[in-house]
Scaffold this motif. Sequence first.
Motif, PDB file in Angstrom:
ATOM      1  N   THR A 210      37.160  -7.210  21.830  1.00  0.00           N
ATOM      2  CA  THR A 210      38.145  -7.389  22.887  1.00  0.00           C
ATOM      3  C   THR A 210      39.047  -8.534  22.472  1.00  0.00           C
ATOM      4  OG1 THR A 210      36.743  -8.954  24.090  1.00  0.00           O
ATOM      5  CG2 THR A 210      36.573  -6.638  24.732  1.00  0.00           C
ATOM      6  N   GLY A 211      40.260  -8.495  22.977  1.00  0.00           N
ATOM      7  CA  GLY A 211      41.198  -9.567  22.670  1.00  0.00           C
ATOM      8  C   GLY A 211      41.918  -9.963  23.933  1.00  0.00           C
ATOM      9  N   SER A 212      42.947 -10.761  23.770  1.00  0.00           N
ATOM     10  CA  SER A 212      43.693 -11.248  24.924  1.00  0.00           C
ATOM     11  C   SER A 212      44.356 -10.093  25.665  1.00  0.00           C
ATOM     12  CB  SER A 212      44.805 -12.185  24.486  1.00  0.00           C
ATOM     13  OG  SER A 212      44.375 -13.023  23.479  1.00  0.00           O
ATOM     14  N   PHE A 213      44.716  -9.070  24.920  1.00  0.00           N
ATOM     15  CA  PHE A 213      45.563  -8.050  25.521  1.00  0.00           C
ATOM     16  C   PHE A 213      44.911  -6.676  25.586  1.00  0.00           C
ATOM     17  CE2 PHE A 213      48.252 -10.947  22.897  1.00  0.00           C
ATOM     18  CZ  PHE A 213      48.579 -11.796  23.943  1.00  0.00           C
ATOM     19  N   MET A 230      40.115   2.647  18.158  1.00  0.00           N
ATOM     20  CA  MET A 230      41.231   2.880  19.095  1.00  0.00           C
ATOM     21  C   MET A 230      41.440   1.626  19.953  1.00  0.00           C
ATOM     22  SD  MET A 230      41.790   5.933  21.836  1.00  0.00           S
ATOM     23  CE  MET A 230      40.531   5.460  23.008  1.00  0.00           C
ATOM     24  N   LYS A 231      42.590   1.033  19.778  1.00  0.00           N
ATOM     25  CA  LYS A 231      42.950  -0.129  20.591  1.00  0.00           C
ATOM     26  C   LYS A 231      43.557   0.377  21.894  1.00  0.00           C
ATOM     27  CE  LYS A 231      45.498  -4.481  19.995  1.00  0.00           C
ATOM     28  NZ  LYS A 231      45.928  -5.399  18.935  1.00  0.00           N
ATOM     29  N   VAL A 232      43.062  -0.132  23.004  1.00  0.00           N
ATOM     30  CA  VAL A 232      43.553   0.292  24.314  1.00  0.00           C
ATOM     31  C   VAL A 232      44.169  -0.917  25.009  1.00  0.00           C
ATOM     32  CG1 VAL A 232      42.946   1.355  26.512  1.00  0.00           C
ATOM     33  CG2 VAL A 232      41.637   1.928  24.462  1.00  0.00           C
ATOM     34  N   SER A 279      43.541   3.755  14.642  1.00  0.00           N
ATOM     35  CA  SER A 279      43.609   3.330  13.243  1.00  0.00           C
ATOM     36  C   SER A 279      42.274   3.614  12.570  1.00  0.00           C
ATOM     37  CB  SER A 279      43.933   1.832  13.161  1.00  0.00           C
ATOM     38  OG  SER A 279      42.925   1.092  13.803  1.00  0.00           O
ATOM     39  N   ASP A 280      42.217   3.376  11.273  1.00  0.00           N
ATOM     40  CA  ASP A 280      40.946   3.521  10.562  1.00  0.00           C
ATOM     41  C   ASP A 280      39.916   2.581  11.165  1.00  0.00           C
ATOM     42  OD1 ASP A 280      41.586   5.465   8.726  1.00  0.00           O
ATOM     43  OD2 ASP A 280      42.426   4.027   7.291  1.00  0.00           O
ATOM     44  N   PHE A 281      38.688   3.034  11.214  1.00  0.00           N
ATOM     45  CA  PHE A 281      37.601   2.142  11.601  1.00  0.00           C
ATOM     46  C   PHE A 281      37.181   1.368  10.352  1.00  0.00           C
ATOM     47  CE2 PHE A 281      32.778   1.963  11.941  1.00  0.00           C
ATOM     48  CZ  PHE A 281      32.785   0.730  12.577  1.00  0.00           C
ATOM     49  N   VAL A 282      37.249   0.044  10.442  1.00  0.00           N
ATOM     50  CA  VAL A 282      36.898  -0.803   9.301  1.00  0.00           C
ATOM     51  C   VAL A 282      35.514  -1.365   9.586  1.00  0.00           C
ATOM     52  CG1 VAL A 282      37.680  -2.680   7.816  1.00  0.00           C
ATOM     53  CG2 VAL A 282      39.352  -1.340   9.096  1.00  0.00           C
ATOM     54  N   ALA A 283      34.524  -0.845   8.865  1.00  0.00           N
ATOM     55  CA  ALA A 283      33.135  -0.977   9.309  1.00  0.00           C
ATOM     56  C   ALA A 283      32.443  -2.287   8.938  1.00  0.00           C
ATOM     57  CB  ALA A 283      32.332   0.191   8.753  1.00  0.00           C
ATOM     58  N   GLY A 285      32.997  -5.361   9.567  1.00  0.00           N
ATOM     59  CA  GLY A 285      33.034  -6.487  10.501  1.00  0.00           C
ATOM     60  C   GLY A 285      34.080  -7.516  10.123  1.00  0.00           C
ATOM     61  N   GLU A 286      34.106  -8.578  10.887  1.00  0.00           N
ATOM     62  CA  GLU A 286      35.142  -9.598  10.702  1.00  0.00           C
ATOM     63  C   GLU A 286      34.745 -10.605   9.622  1.00  0.00           C
ATOM     64  OE1 GLU A 286      35.780 -11.480  14.469  1.00  0.00           O
ATOM     65  OE2 GLU A 286      36.237  -9.602  15.476  1.00  0.00           O
ATOM     66  N   LEU A 287      35.720 -10.995   8.826  1.00  0.00           N
ATOM     67  CA  LEU A 287      35.478 -12.083   7.877  1.00  0.00           C
ATOM     68  C   LEU A 287      35.025 -13.322   8.639  1.00  0.00           C
ATOM     69  CD1 LEU A 287      35.716 -12.858   4.846  1.00  0.00           C
ATOM     70  CD2 LEU A 287      37.895 -13.899   5.425  1.00  0.00           C
ATOM     71  N   ILE A 342      44.162  -6.755  10.467  1.00  0.00           N
ATOM     72  CA  ILE A 342      44.375  -5.991  11.704  1.00  0.00           C
ATOM     73  C   ILE A 342      45.253  -6.810  12.652  1.00  0.00           C
ATOM     74  CG2 ILE A 342      42.189  -4.748  11.559  1.00  0.00           C
ATOM     75  CD1 ILE A 342      41.210  -6.800  13.775  1.00  0.00           C
ATOM     76  N   ASP A 343      45.501  -6.274  13.795  1.00  0.00           N
ATOM     77  CA  ASP A 343      46.184  -6.945  14.900  1.00  0.00           C
ATOM     78  C   ASP A 343      47.611  -7.376  14.558  1.00  0.00           C
ATOM     79  OD1 ASP A 343      46.874  -8.047  17.250  1.00  0.00           O
ATOM     80  OD2 ASP A 343      45.295  -9.564  17.309  1.00  0.00           O
ATOM     81  N   PHE A 344      48.504  -6.425  14.698  1.00  0.00           N
ATOM     82  CA  PHE A 344      49.917  -6.703  14.429  1.00  0.00           C
ATOM     83  C   PHE A 344      50.671  -7.038  15.714  1.00  0.00           C
ATOM     84  CE2 PHE A 344      50.889  -5.772   9.942  1.00  0.00           C
ATOM     85  CZ  PHE A 344      49.577  -5.612   9.540  1.00  0.00           C
ATOM     86  N   HIS A 485      27.934  -4.084  12.310  1.00  0.00           N
ATOM     87  CA  HIS A 485      28.504  -5.372  11.899  1.00  0.00           C
ATOM     88  C   HIS A 485      29.367  -6.000  12.994  1.00  0.00           C
ATOM     89  CE1 HIS A 485      27.185  -5.438   7.695  1.00  0.00           C
ATOM     90  NE2 HIS A 485      27.274  -4.122   7.784  1.00  0.00           N
ATOM     91  N   PHE A 486      29.453  -5.339  14.127  1.00  0.00           N
ATOM     92  CA  PHE A 486      30.267  -5.876  15.225  1.00  0.00           C
ATOM     93  C   PHE A 486      29.384  -6.347  16.361  1.00  0.00           C
ATOM     94  CE2 PHE A 486      33.025  -3.282  12.749  1.00  0.00           C
ATOM     95  CZ  PHE A 486      34.242  -3.949  12.783  1.00  0.00           C
ATOM     96  N   ASP A 487      29.785  -7.428  16.993  1.00  0.00           N
ATOM     97  CA  ASP A 487      29.085  -7.924  18.163  1.00  0.00           C
ATOM     98  C   ASP A 487      29.113  -6.881  19.264  1.00  0.00           C
ATOM     99  OD1 ASP A 487      28.557 -10.343  16.975  1.00  0.00           O
ATOM    100  OD2 ASP A 487      30.266 -11.387  17.876  1.00  0.00           O
TER     101      ASP A 487
END
Length: 512
Positions: A210-213, A230-232, A279-283, A285-287, A342-344, A485-487
């Motif tokens: 989740t993010g700010s938006f 899928m970003k919603v 978008s592609d699922f990037v499996a 996880g986050e750096l 990610i996140d443009f 790899h994701f929380d």
Amino acid sequence: MALFNNLTDKAPTNSNNNGTKKESTPLSSCSSSPFPSVSSLLHGSPATGSQQPNLVSNYNPKPSTTPNSLELPPPAGCIPMNLDSSGNKRGMPWQEQERDNKHPRRSADTITNGQYSTWSIMHALSVCVDFAHQVSVSGGQVTPSQSTSTLNSQHSTKPMDYAKPTHQPSSKPINTSYTSIYNDQVILQHRQNRPQLKLSDFHIMRTLGTGSFGRVHLIQSRVNARHYAMKVLKKSEVVRLKQVEHTNNEKHILESVGHPYLINCWGTFQDDSHLFIVSDFVAGGELFSVLRRSHRFPDHVAKFYAGEVLLALEYLHSKDIVYRDLKPENLLLDNQGHIKIIDFGFAKYVPDITWTLCGTPDYLAPEVIQSKGYGKAVDWWSLGVLIYEMLAGQPPFYDDDHLKLYEKILAGKIRWPTYFDPTAISLLRKLLTPDLSKRYGNLKAGSADIKRHPWFEGVDFNLLLAKQIKAPYIPNIRGDGDASHFDKYPETNEQYGCTGINDPYRDLFLSF
Ligand SMILES: Nc1ncnc2c1ncn2[C@@H]1O[C@H](COP(=O)(O)OP(=O)(O)OP(=O)(O)O)[C@@H](O)[C@H]1O
């Protein structure tokens, strides 16, 4: 408004012991504006009591009670931080490394009209910054590094094979014309022929982040059974948070770029209440997660990731796109351990200068804080912050209080850990300079100055672009759709897909 209500899953692993999210306030709990008034920035908000001014997000220095902070094994490819280059113990082993809650995940934010200029707040606080002085004080103790690992280092035992000196330092001139070494036209043409996506094409699965938006779901295609992300974004929130232009920018820029180290967007669509970006699922996880677990990266590991990010920024800049939100949270690792940016949401076509105060506080360049017009050079500053954070485990400037943080960025005083390689310090000084006429990346030779800096000696950027250099850490992915790899995040029972009822915002997002 129920985006974050009706929680069905356990608290996110990135929550503090109250279960509240550390990095950002859930959108549904925001008051009318996510931005503080000038007076609340200066004096603290009466509504929030002792909370820090929340221009973007707050650090939460509370110790972790995260139940599964130790669950994930150490990344297979990274050198355990308790071992030095000879394999001798030097600190806490991976397995005992607590998640670093002094530096939780950060969210980005924006102030679109500039009325809350931090610089004017600085003036109100009588904080005077002498830029000529800054450069001279941005020093600190420089001690030759104990750990001199480089791409040619002795860290060549598995799984750090990529660090072997398989590539001679390139004596070829470094190509500054990006289009001559990478051509994205094939990807972009192929993209034009894609069929229009729709929600019913997908089975919606767990939340990845989740993010700010918004919120990002793992999804599975009913057409080809493959997994995607899928970003919603909830339209009413996008409007309320004054992100309409940024959201449209995000869509258009995602559709106009194609690069190995940028997220690949498959399409966008909307219903009455939401915008969707597939978008592609990037499996992998986050750096960010890998970095916090390892505390900090050896020189050559930081160099690998920095090199890939540099190539992506160079590509974006060649198209006059400034990214504006570089940070480890926005760098995902693919199955092979390569970067995907990610996140443009803040990316923008900027052929000359722009003015919007936006980004993530730790990574803001001085010229952004000062509400000066700024350009692509802000990304090179951010690259400096990223390299520093990867090497030190914390950003060069940080403070729980954002005003103090901005003061520190403007003062430009950087502490150089003794274990930093001198060449890393040399490059960082050239990136983290407020003087735009001296900042590497912003000079006549462009990014070539950074590529040919001694810190990158031995890196063949053409091989790096071709993904011919093995990543230092290859995530263990158990098949397509493995999101381990994701929380975990609380899920939502928000209804997606309603159309034809009431959509006051459709005109704002016509291109979706
Ligand atoms: N393509 C993807 N594959 C896997 N996970 C993803 C993908 N895109 C996003 N995520 C996850 O979702 C999180 C939020 O995504 P993103 O940063 O795009 O949202 P945002 O609302 O713009 O966030 P921010 O507040 O940081 O701007 C990411 O940090 C990442 O963990």
